[in-house]
Write an enzyme that holds these catalytic residues in place. Structure first.
Site, mmCIF file in Angstrom:
data_model
loop_
_atom_site.group_PDB
_atom_site.id
_atom_site.type_symbol
_atom_site.label_atom_id
_atom_site.label_comp_id
_atom_site.label_asym_id
_atom_site.label_seq_id
_atom_site.Cartn_x
_atom_site.Cartn_y
_atom_site.Cartn_z
ATOM 1 N N GLU A 127 -31.702 14.793 15.192
ATOM 2 C CA GLU A 127 -31.727 14.263 16.548
ATOM 3 C C GLU A 127 -32.823 14.863 17.428
ATOM 4 O O GLU A 127 -33.324 14.203 18.326
ATOM 5 C CB GLU A 127 -30.364 14.489 17.226
ATOM 6 C CG GLU A 127 -29.247 13.615 16.673
ATOM 7 C CD GLU A 127 -29.473 12.140 16.961
ATOM 8 O OE1 GLU A 127 -29.815 11.800 18.102
ATOM 9 O OE2 GLU A 127 -29.321 11.330 16.026
ATOM 10 N N SER A 393 -21.088 -25.961 4.441
ATOM 11 C CA SER A 393 -21.281 -27.141 5.298
ATOM 12 C C SER A 393 -21.046 -26.870 6.773
ATOM 13 O O SER A 393 -21.483 -27.658 7.613
ATOM 14 C CB SER A 393 -20.362 -28.274 4.833
ATOM 15 O OG SER A 393 -20.782 -28.747 3.572
#
Length: 490
Positions: A127, A393
């Site tokens: 970090e 579909s």
């Protein structure tokens, strides 16, 4: 120049001399002109100097005023180290009835000295590797992050220091504005003046959000590994250190593969910083991400939805320092019916599906029921919101929308029959064709042939744009097969 009649040197300044020579004049003339030039320069610089001083003074006034305005309503940092709230999250249904309470979101406050050294080291390595060298802001780290992100073509590193992240999580909202960023910087500088580095790191470890509703290293260690933070291994520390970048996406309960990949990166960075040896990193990498399963609490059908809400609340509010009552759009009866139907349908018979998911929504997008799997205690992976599947579909709706926006009318006619596009020959279901049909009929019958013809007319880019505009966030293929729902979506 004209010669002197007496045969001496040429006379300077004679009428026939070139202008450049005449302008020089005699030696005395030169001395007479020099002071005038120097004086002219002083008169030229004087006004500029005064203007510069005035501009500088006003700049300082504006800077001080701007800082005062930013600092006017900043929260006091004197209570940063004493906050010990353990808030709960209570979810209500759409009719305000009680759904589920998530209890305390925080684990025990940890003393950094009581943790294995590799726990804070892992967080610093990934970090903010210059954490012990900067004073709250790190221009070098910010510049490096910009360079790495530009050269890699992706967001790989962040430019905020641990102190800045702490300031944001403790006192500010997650909004992305310049004002918020400037206030974050001011708070970071003030935190560095009030606390030493270990105090800041300890606060960070106790307050950072690490996914699955867990704030702080101890809560996360207990949530994911069933043990306090003081007892986690190097591998588990690397997993937790990798979470702040994207706690919801990287949580080991949701995506163990991504969590492991991130942990391996953390270990490499720890080696680079000299915190551990390569041999230690290699040994840790042989571990796998194993998370504990939380005990059932009678609300398994709601837990997937509760996790989703928790992450959304955290994304909106950031640090949570009080009990929250959250009203949701869930319908309790629909939710229970969905949960019961899913468990009944998944019979656990050989060859039958072992997992499933249900989500029911209103046309306006309100979630009325959501179940992410058969058993939350078995698997916390939310198949309703995270699993990628081919929509088939159902995706044709975006094709017909894009076609309508491109000028295709429902009564336009197309020939429904076998077609070939390159080596691809998409056919209708059951190889049945209807000949000359309207677009309306093609949509009603979900005819593949006509849908692909429409997709070819408008192009994949328009279809993707329509899908993304209506909320599809997955990566979609940029070819005509997209018309039949071949790209996976959540």
């Amino acid at each position: 120049s004209a010669a002197d009649p007496g045969g001496g040197a040429p006379r300077l300044g004679a009428a026939g001399d070139p202008p450049s020579w005449r302008s020089m004049g005699s030696a005395g003339g030169r001395r007479g002109k020099q002071p005038a030039k120097r004086g002219g320069r002083r008169r030229g610089w004087g006004p500029l100097l005064r203007i510069g001083l005035i501009v500088g003074a006003w700049g300082m006034v504006l800077l001080i005023g701007g800082l005062a305005w930013l600092a006017w309503d900043l929260p006091g940092i004197e209570t940063a180290g004493t906050a010990d709230r353990k808030p709960s999250l209570t979810l209500l249904s759409k009719d305000d009835s009680y759904l589920v309470g998530l209890g305390e979101l925080y684990g025990a406050a940890v003393d950094i000295e009581a943790l294995p050294a590799f726990v804070p080291q892992a967080l610093v390595a990934v970090e903010d590797r210059r954490f012990y060298d900067h004073g709250g802001l790190d221009p070098r780290g910010f510049a490096r992050a910009i360079y790495v992100n530009m050269t890699s073509g992706a967001f790989v590193q962040g430019g905020s220091t641990i102190t800045q992240q702490l300031a944001k999580n403790l006192f500010l909202t997650p909004e992305r504005t310049l004002t918020r960023k400037l206030r974050e910087a001011l708070l970071a500088l003030w935190l560095e003046r009030k606390y030493d580095k270990n105090d800041i790191l300890e606060l960070y470890l106790n307050r950072i959000y690490l996914g699955a509703g867990a704030y702080g290293i101890d809560a996360a260690a207990r949530r994911y590994f069933g043990k306090p933070a003081a007892e986690i291994s190097l591998w588990e520390a690397a997993v937790l250190a990798g979470l702040p970048k994207a706690p919801s996406r990287l949580a080991p309960t949701r995506n163990p593969d991504l969590a492991a990949e991130r942990a391996r990166l953390v270990l490499s960075l720890m080696v680079d910083e000299g915190y551990i040896t390569q041999k230690q990193a290699d040994a840790a990498r042989r571990d796998t991400v194993v998370v504990v399963t939380p005990p059932g609490d009678g609300d398994e059908g709601l837990r997937y939805f509760a996790d989703l809400v928790t992450d959304e609340v955290q994304a909106h509010l950031g640090f949570i320092d009080r009990d929250l009552l959250v009203k949701t759009t869930l319908d309790p009866r629909m939710q229970q019916a969905a949960y019961d139907a899913l468990r009944k349908g998944l019979t656990r018979k050989a060859g039958q599906p072992e997992q499933g998911a249900i989500v029911a929504m209103t046309p306006g997008g309100s979630v009325r029921a959501l179940v992410g799997g058969r058993d939350y205690a078995e698997s916390q992976f939310n198949r309703a919101t995270q699993a990628l599947r081919q929509p088939g579909s159902a995706f044709k709706l975006f094709v017909f929308l894009a076609a309508a926006e491109a000028g295709v009318h429902p009564d336009d006619r197309y020939t429904d029959g076998p077609i070939s596009i390159g080596d691809w020959s998409p056919g209708n279901y059951g190889d049945r064709y209807y000949g000359d049909v309207t677009v309306r009929e093609a949509a009603a019958r979900s005819l593949n042939s006509v849908t692909v013809q429409l997709a070819d007319r408008v192009g994949p880019a328009k279809i993707i744009e329509a899908a993304e505009r209506l909320g599809v966030g997955s990566d979609l293929r940029r070819d005509l097969s997209i018309a039949l729902g071949t790209s996976e979506v959540t």
